[in-house]
Every structure is written in structure tokens, then in C-alpha cells.
Write a protein that holds these residues in place. Structure first.
Motif, short mmCIF file in Angstrom:
data_model
loop_
_atom_site.label_atom_id
_atom_site.label_comp_id
_atom_site.label_asym_id
_atom_site.label_seq_id
_atom_site.Cartn_x
_atom_site.Cartn_y
_atom_site.Cartn_z
N PRO A 123 0.82 -1.22 0.00
CA PRO A 123 0.00 0.00 0.00
C PRO A 123 0.85 1.27 0.00
N ALA A 124 1.98 1.25 0.69
CA ALA A 124 2.86 2.43 0.71
C ALA A 124 3.40 2.75 -0.68
N LEU A 166 0.49 4.33 -2.68
CA LEU A 166 0.21 5.67 -2.15
C LEU A 166 1.30 6.66 -2.56
N SER A 167 2.56 6.28 -2.43
CA SER A 167 3.64 7.21 -2.76
C SER A 167 3.70 7.53 -4.25
N GLY A 223 1.16 7.30 -6.36
CA GLY A 223 -0.05 8.07 -6.66
C GLY A 223 0.07 9.53 -6.24
N LEU A 224 0.62 9.76 -5.05
CA LEU A 224 0.80 11.13 -4.60
C LEU A 224 1.85 11.88 -5.42
#
Length: 105
Positions: A73-74, A77-78, A80-81
Motif C-alpha cells: 500500500p505504501a 500511495l507514494s 499516486g501522490l
């Protein structure tokens, strides 16, 4: 341009969670060997963030949509951000940035 280059090169280096062991018994691995990148990991490991950023965009999206459980997930998320932040920076500029938004012009 320099900001994009710096962010895309340093994010995989700073992502300590991104090095994952390669499962050579997985039948899907043989199909996308070109997609996987070692990028600063030990032999026998791949860097998930490096694979998403430096691999083919088509392969990245296809792999995320078909096997989302294969990614931390990290990592998702990273990445995507990072893309969201870069899109926001280039949204107001008058250069063709290839942005994809739901707004009809």
C-alpha cells in the motif's frame, strides 16, 4: 523538468519498503520481465516503486488493476501522490502535459 527528474529518481532510492523478493515460480513474472526493475535492491529483489516509475505506463496500469495485492500500500500511495503532485504543478501551465481529467472542455 528538473523537479520531475529529481523526484522520480530519489523516490525509489528513499523507499526502503519497495525492495521485494522476486517469486520466480509465479507464472505472471515471465510475462512481464521487462516491467520489473532491480533499481538499487539486492540481487533477487525488485524495486516496486522503480518498476512503476521507470517501466512502461501501460504495463504499470495493467499490473496495478489486475494484481493490486502484489503491491505494498505504501508503494501505491507514494507513486499516486507523486503523480498527483506533478499533475497539480503542471495543470495551470500552457505546455502539453498529457493530463487526464474528467473536465470536458
Amino acid at each position: 523538468s528538473i523537479l520531475t527528474s529529481v523526484l522520480m529518481l530519489t523516490l525509489p532510492l528513499q523507499a526502503s519498503w519497495a525492495c521485494q523478493d522476486v517469486d520466480i515460480t509465479n507464472s505472471n513474472e515471465g510475462d512481464n520481465d521487462d516491467f520489473l526493475h532491480r533499481y538499487n535492491c539486492k540481487p533477487g529483489q525488485i524495486n516496486e516503486v522503480g518498476s512503476l516509475l521507470f517501466g512502461s505506463r501501460e504495463e504499470s496500469i495493467k499490473d496495478i488493476l489486475t494484481n493490486p495485492e502484489d503491491f505494498e500500500p505504501a508503494t501505491l500511495l507514494s507513486v499516486g501522490l507523486l503523480f498527483l503532485g506533478l499533475m497539480v504543478v503542471t495543470f495551470g501551465t500552457s505546455i502539453p502535459a498529457g493530463r487526464l481529467s474528467g473536465i470536458d472542455d
